[in-house]
Write an enzyme that holds these catalytic residues in place. Sequence first.
Site, PDB file in Angstrom:
ATOM      1  N   GLY A 292       2.548   5.486   4.565  1.00  0.00           N
ATOM      2  CA  GLY A 292       1.809   6.073   5.686  1.00  0.00           C
ATOM      3  C   GLY A 292       0.422   5.514   5.912  1.00  0.00           C
TER       4      GLY A 292
ATOM      5  N   LYS B  30       1.010   0.145   7.443  1.00  0.00           N
ATOM      6  CA  LYS B  30       1.509  -1.227   7.286  1.00  0.00           C
ATOM      7  C   LYS B  30       2.408  -1.608   8.460  1.00  0.00           C
ATOM      8  CE  LYS B  30       3.203  -0.119   3.300  1.00  0.00           C
ATOM      9  NZ  LYS B  30       2.702   1.264   3.195  1.00  0.00           N
TER      10      LYS B  30
ATOM     11  N   HIS C 159      -8.996  29.373 -12.750  1.00  0.00           N
ATOM     12  CA  HIS C 159      -9.193  27.967 -12.345  1.00  0.00           C
ATOM     13  C   HIS C 159     -10.588  27.782 -11.766  1.00  0.00           C
ATOM     14  CE1 HIS C 159      -5.118  26.698 -12.908  1.00  0.00           C
ATOM     15  NE2 HIS C 159      -4.603  27.510 -11.987  1.00  0.00           N
TER      16      HIS C 159
ATOM     17  N   ASP D 226       1.133  24.242 -13.481  1.00  0.00           N
ATOM     18  CA  ASP D 226      -0.055  23.765 -14.211  1.00  0.00           C
ATOM     19  C   ASP D 226       0.365  23.054 -15.496  1.00  0.00           C
ATOM     20  OD1 ASP D 226      -1.479  25.106 -12.311  1.00  0.00           O
ATOM     21  OD2 ASP D 226      -1.782  26.904 -13.526  1.00  0.00           O
TER      22      ASP D 226
ATOM     23  N   GLY E  14       0.814  -1.210   0.000  1.00  0.00           N
ATOM     24  CA  GLY E  14       0.000   0.000   0.000  1.00  0.00           C
ATOM     25  C   GLY E  14       0.842   1.252   0.000  1.00  0.00           C
TER      26      GLY E  14
ATOM     27  N   GLU F 229      -6.017  32.539 -10.442  1.00  0.00           N
ATOM     28  CA  GLU F 229      -6.777  31.632  -9.578  1.00  0.00           C
ATOM     29  C   GLU F 229      -8.268  31.689  -9.892  1.00  0.00           C
ATOM     30  OE1 GLU F 229      -5.346  29.424  -7.976  1.00  0.00           O
ATOM     31  OE2 GLU F 229      -3.342  30.264  -8.013  1.00  0.00           O
TER      32      GLU F 229
HETATM   33  P1  ATP Z   1       5.694   3.311   4.877  1.00  0.00           P
HETATM   34  O1  ATP Z   1       5.240   2.462   3.762  1.00  0.00           O
HETATM   35  O2  ATP Z   1       6.092   4.678   4.445  1.00  0.00           O
HETATM   36  O3  ATP Z   1       6.663   2.654   5.798  1.00  0.00           O
HETATM   37  P2  ATP Z   1       3.559   2.579   6.590  1.00  0.00           P
HETATM   38  O4  ATP Z   1       2.394   2.148   5.787  1.00  0.00           O
HETATM   39  O5  ATP Z   1       4.397   1.516   7.168  1.00  0.00           O
HETATM   40  O6  ATP Z   1       4.413   3.606   5.765  1.00  0.00           O
HETATM   41  P3  ATP Z   1       3.147   3.387   9.260  1.00  0.00           P
HETATM   42  O7  ATP Z   1       4.567   3.602   9.635  1.00  0.00           O
HETATM   43  O8  ATP Z   1       2.513   2.141   9.703  1.00  0.00           O
HETATM   44  O9  ATP Z   1       3.004   3.544   7.714  1.00  0.00           O
HETATM   45  O10 ATP Z   1       2.252   4.607   9.738  1.00  0.00           O
HETATM   46  C1  ATP Z   1       2.797   5.821  10.189  1.00  0.00           C
HETATM   47  C2  ATP Z   1       1.932   6.402  11.274  1.00  0.00           C
HETATM   48  O11 ATP Z   1       0.654   6.769  10.762  1.00  0.00           O
HETATM   49  C3  ATP Z   1       1.643   5.438  12.385  1.00  0.00           C
HETATM   50  O12 ATP Z   1       2.629   5.482  13.361  1.00  0.00           O
HETATM   51  C4  ATP Z   1       0.295   5.912  12.919  1.00  0.00           C
HETATM   52  O13 ATP Z   1       0.495   6.941  13.843  1.00  0.00           O
HETATM   53  C5  ATP Z   1      -0.350   6.518  11.705  1.00  0.00           C
HETATM   54  N1  ATP Z   1      -1.333   5.588  11.095  1.00  0.00           N
HETATM   55  C6  ATP Z   1      -1.278   5.086   9.845  1.00  0.00           C
HETATM   56  N2  ATP Z   1      -2.335   4.305   9.605  1.00  0.00           N
HETATM   57  C7  ATP Z   1      -3.064   4.268  10.724  1.00  0.00           C
HETATM   58  C8  ATP Z   1      -4.273   3.607  11.102  1.00  0.00           C
HETATM   59  N3  ATP Z   1      -4.936   2.827  10.264  1.00  0.00           N
HETATM   60  N4  ATP Z   1      -4.737   3.813  12.338  1.00  0.00           N
HETATM   61  C9  ATP Z   1      -4.092   4.612  13.206  1.00  0.00           C
HETATM   62  N5  ATP Z   1      -2.955   5.252  12.909  1.00  0.00           N
HETATM   63  C10 ATP Z   1      -2.435   5.096  11.691  1.00  0.00           C
END
Ligand code: ATP
Length: 678
Positions: A252, A255, A476, A547, A249, A473
């Site tokens: 952030g 995962k 747009h 743009d 995925g 702007e």
């Molecule tokens: P990357 O691929 O960049 O490593 P990742 O998918 O592993 O990113 P995480 O490190 O798991 O991302 O998420 C970063 C932060 O975002 C977490 O520490 C948490 O605070 C917040 N976060 C992300 N998804 C959730 C979720 N589903 N519920 C609660 N907090 C979340």
Amino acid sequence: MTENNNQNKSPYQKGKNGNNMLKPPKFNAYWLYGLVAVAVIALNLLNIGQTPKEISWQKVKNEMIRNSDVDRIVVVRNLLEVNVYLKSESLDKYPSLFESSFDSPAKAGPHYNFPIGSIEQFAEQLNKAQENISEMNRIEPEYTTHENYFGDFIGWILPFALIIGIWFFVFKRMSKGAGGGGGGGNIFNVGKSKAKVFDKESNINVNFKDVAGLAEAKQEVEEIVEFLKHPQRYTKLGGKIPKGALLVGPPGTGKTLLAKAVAGEANVPFFSMSGSDFVEMFVGVGASRVRDLFKQAKEKSPCIVFIDEIDAIGRARGKNPNMGSNDERENTLNQLLTEMDGFDTNSGVIILAATNRADILDRALMRAGRFDRQIHVELPDLNERREIFAVHLRPLKLDPHIDQEFLAKQTPGFSGADIANVCNESALIAARKKKEIIEKQDFLDAIDRIIGGLEKKNKIISLQEKKTIAYHEAGHATISWMLEHAHPLVKVTIVPRGKALGAAWYLPEERSITTKEQMLDEMCSTLGGRAAEELTFAKISTGAQNDLEKVTKQAIAMVSIFGMSDKVGNVSYYDSSGQSDYGFSKPYSEKTAELIDSEVKILIDSSYKRAKQVLRDNMDKHSQLAELLLEREVIFSEDLEEIFGKRAFGKPEGLGEKKINPIKEEESNNEDNEIKAV
Ligand code: ATP
């Protein structure tokens, strides 16, 4: 008295508790080696010991040879010197010989020595000196060579010792740097895996409750935890426990968080490692770390191994081993493939891995039997965003009127990490304003800041520039209001933020597929800024660079990836497997390249023409909007409604905001900003 004594003592002599004591340094066996080495070197260098005294040839000739005191004369060939041995009965005649106890010669000799110019010359001189001496009493010179074993030894050994020393030093440094975890500090540990191990004793305070949304993904990993806790429940029906699951995925999306929750929930050891931890500058280290990781895991089975950012090692192997492929990485991957599905059954070891780029992973890694399950962790939708807000709002001191639903609507396209950031940023903003609780406006400011960057109220912009930005702007905004498929507009601003000088903010629809019409409408509204500048001032500016870049990329994608051009046809030159060599050669002919170029140009030109037409048709309203913008600096969809009347294609639902089409400063072609800006 005692006190005084104590005060006079050096602070270094104070013990741990402040009491006075002389702490002898700890004995170390290496000291002995050091002492011996220093002594040997010093003795040799200073030549301390029984050394002959220096004398002149004249004295030897006139006194010693003439008086028949000389026993032997030894010529040292390589040093060009002569050692003189006196007869033992004659030693008394030379009392100065043993005067000093420090540098006197040995009793047995040599007693004196002197330098010579050449061996032949000395032999002649000796002959001459003994002319009058009877044959029997004559001394025949002996010849020898001086062997300096110590010097030779040092000469040979020193360079080697130096090289080995430097080698050890460098390796130690490198293995320290590369070390960490289990592999640190020692050069011989460089091949050990650096996985962090979490088990029952380790305090991991993340569990499934902390992961909001992601219902399907959570269910899948919860099942893995169940497998490990009660394997017989599954095996008694003949099923096999899955070997691995791949979390895929965008960045952030949670995962790593999900994996951490697995570690917190499963009562089994959890090995965590990042893909890049395998990679080292030494050849073979990656493979050996993989072996070590699995060895450790098998010993602790049942357990879970988590490899974050697996694309660092799992990228598809190249076809041509000599062309830019990384042998070391491939060896590591091969070892991983073998370990995951080799002859050895890793019963009870489940591999979890996470990546942003499943498309570039090697196909062998993805097949069933290795990663049996792929768990997609996508950007959260409205409901999931609300749940994530709920998790991250928990520890904050909030205004009771704050509505999670409202915040979720404000943040389309945000990942979990972005939402966590919004919550934290809003707390900081509120704290800056010395508030006791965080209010709605703080959240809105935090969202604006995260999307657009810091507001720059004091930026110096001339009146003419401001006017250009306002008309740009407004261009747009007008077009996106008028076209059916353009994203509904929420807010237009000419307050500079980050690198952007102004921006139109939209609420993007949460769609899974995009039609050609939608893309064309978006292109048209993106070009609305430049079209407005041209129509209003008959001049164009650099403000439209962002743009134009966006539109060009979009048009190229439409023609060469999405098959949306009639002339090029239904072809896609995109390689989702990441295994092509397109970097070196294009997958199409020169002729097709020209056709793609011309189709891209046609698309952009026609969109631009259309944008100008829409603006011409709404000239008055456009200038009205621009003037209002100049006056107020920020206007909302409600203001647009007043000018244009109700939008024919529905009004945006929430006040969701997403900024696109920012007009930018001239020098700003920074990628980071582009990401924020889009
Ligand atoms: P990357 O691929 O960049 O490593 P990742 O998918 O592993 O990113 P995480 O490190 O798991 O991302 O998420 C970063 C932060 O975002 C977490 O520490 C948490 O605070 C917040 N976060 C992300 N998804 C959730 C979720 N589903 N519920 C609660 N907090 C979340």
